[in-house]
Design an enzyme around this catalytic site. Structure first.
Site, short mmCIF file in Angstrom:
data_model
loop_
_atom_site.label_atom_id
_atom_site.label_comp_id
_atom_site.label_asym_id
_atom_site.label_seq_id
_atom_site.Cartn_x
_atom_site.Cartn_y
_atom_site.Cartn_z
N ASP A 242 -6.14 2.20 -3.04
CA ASP A 242 -7.35 2.06 -2.24
C ASP A 242 -7.57 3.29 -1.35
OD1 ASP A 242 -5.36 1.62 -0.36
OD2 ASP A 242 -6.27 -0.20 0.48
N ASP B 188 -2.61 6.19 -3.37
CA ASP B 188 -1.45 5.55 -2.78
C ASP B 188 -1.03 4.39 -3.68
OD1 ASP B 188 -3.48 3.74 -2.24
OD2 ASP B 188 -2.79 3.28 -0.22
N ASP C 139 -1.45 1.17 -3.87
CA ASP C 139 -2.39 0.18 -4.39
C ASP C 139 -3.75 0.80 -4.71
OD1 ASP C 139 -3.18 0.53 -1.75
OD2 ASP C 139 -3.77 -1.56 -1.48
N SER D 167 0.82 -1.21 0.00
CA SER D 167 0.00 0.00 0.00
C SER D 167 0.85 1.27 0.00
CB SER D 167 -0.95 -0.04 1.20
OG SER D 167 -1.91 0.96 1.14
#
Length: 459
Positions: free
Chosen positions: A256, A252, A254, A109
């Site tokens: 999400d 960010d 990833d 992440s």
């Protein structure tokens, strides 16, 4: 870490397992073992030969760990579909749209490039509960897992379908973008953090002909989150000012999470996003019971939504806890100050691109002046402090800390709050003090910090 039912989690944190890639809890051997245990968990839930979709972000270590995950899944008899580089919400979407039985995402992440992680999803695209993750950890210790090795036709197969999964996710995002009044918000800047969303974002912008400038869209395996994205908003703020844009959107690694900046370069965080989206959804009769926010959200959110007669339900930090509370309360909107926003009508997990598109719809239909949102939100002043300790559990249970916290709450008289929690991944106790009167912040924070250092001094 104990779950609500008393099970113990040692590897899993608030968002899967993370560590420096090729070290500790994130070696290929561990990734393979976790994946085998995950398949066993799926079989225990009625899926004899589960179909699992696997995605990753742009880290150099991603392909290494992907190979280990695929080996683990197929050695346990699962059918593994490789999605390649795809945002976490893209994998969640693929699970639902393909009616797969599960999914795995290899990503750390917002962490630096040297880290990586692994998180698992259920058949509905939701992250696993704490109890489910604890069960997977228990399976790791079961000698039967090592003996359970399908052979011949029972060994799983690997299919490579990155284009199919990516195209389907983009198609869905394009459908969300329809009707967006870009004229009122153009031009825009989108910072992909050199992460998993870079290709999806390029295709979305191209197909929708959005007036968007992409930055942070040149990953090299080592630059994810490095001076870009939600972890470094000044990069986006500078781009917004340079382009004369009305709004900037940052993701960010990833994708999400999402945070925004206005034309002045000021941060529009998750609390403000919830404030805007809640009013929009209520006007559409699509909000449900109210809004779910974590204990970290500013008290100003409750004040502003109370004026709209919208309840706020608090939950622990972590987007999966937001989702769990949304489902239990019947809410269609929840999120974190840090930028995990979940619209229950559309997604099963945080989705930065989806949230950005919904926000554009909302400001258009509400007639919002984006440049005034930060001024009008008028948040309570906050002070955050991390205190290093040796024993988080001992510190949190000490009666002296509880006494100091009770005294602080009495001093605030309902015009603020003090919140202390152990970090889920680091040897820190985190202090949050929030008060209408800024002068109280430092005194209360110093008092709490001093007692923590006295309880568990670190040389």
């Amino acid at each position: 870490m104990l779950t609500a039912s008393g099970k113990v989690r040692c590897l899993f944190g608030t968002d899967g397992v993370r560590d420096v890639a090729n070290r500790g809890a994130m070696t290929p051997e561990m990734a393979m073992s976790l994946s085998r245990a995950y398949v066993w968990w799926l079989t225990q839930n009625g899926f004899a030969r589960p179909h699992v979709i696997v995605g990753r972000d742009t880290r150099r270590s991603g392909s290494m760990l992907e190979a280990a995950v695929l080996a683990g899944l197929t050695s346990a008899g699962a059918e593994a579909s490789v999605a390649g580089i795809l945002p976490t919400p893209g994998v969640s979407f693929a699970i639902r749209s393909r009616r797969a039985q599960g999914g795995a995402v290899i990503s750390a992440s917002h962490n630096p490039a040297e880290y990586n992680g692994l998180k698992f999803f259920d058949k509905n695209g939701f992250k696993l509960s704490d109890d489910d993750e604890a069960t997977i950890e228990e399976f790791l210790e079961d000698h039967l897992l090592d003996q359970w090795r399908p052979t011949g036709a029972s060994v799983g197969e690997i299919t490579h379908e990155s284009e199919r999964h990516g195209d389907a996710y983009v198609e869905w995002l394009v459908s969300l973008a329809k009707g967006v009044n870009v004229a009122g918000a153009s031009p825009l800047v989108l910072d992909c953090a050199h992460g998993a969303a870079f290709a999806v974002a390029e295709e979305l912008v191209r197909r929708c002909r959005l007036p968007v400038t992409l930055v942070g869209a040149e990953p090299d395996g080592l630059n994810i989150n490095d001076g870009v994205g939600v972890m470094y908003l000044p990069h986006l703020a500078e781009s917004v000012k340079e382009k004369g844009a009305a709004l900037g959107i940052a993701l960010d690694g990833d994708a999400d999470r999402v945070l925004l900046v206005d034309k002045f370069g000021r941060t529009i965080d998750g609390d403000i996003l919830l404030w805007v989206l809640a009013r929009w959804l209520k006007a559409k009769n699509s909000l449900g019971a109210g809004v779910v926010a974590t204990v970290m959200s500013n008290m100003a959110l409750e004040e502003h939504l109370a004026l709209e007669e919208i309840p706020v339900f608090r939950c622990p930090v972590g987007d999966k806890y937001v989702v769990e509370t949304m489902r239990s309360k019947g809410s269609a909107l929840g999120g974190e100050q840090s930028g995990h926003i979940i619209s229950g009508e559309h997604v099963s997990t945080g989705d930065g691109l989806c949230t950005g598109l919904l926000f554009l719809h909302a400001i258009s239909e509400l007639g919002e002046d984006v440049s005034s949102l930060v001024d009008r939100f008028d948040r309570y002043p906050q002070l955050l402090k991390n205190v290093k300790v040796r024993d988080k559990k001992k510190t949190m249970e000490d009666a002296r800390l509880q006494d100091v916290l009770s005294q602080a709450e009495r001093k605030l008289c309902g015009l603020g709050r003090v919140f202390v929690r152990p970090s889920g991944t680091e040897p820190f106790v985190r202090i949050l003090v929030e008060a209408k009167e800024k002068e109280m912040l430092e005194d209360i924070c110093i008092g709490v910090e001093q007692i923590i250092r006295h309880i568990d001094p670190v040389e």
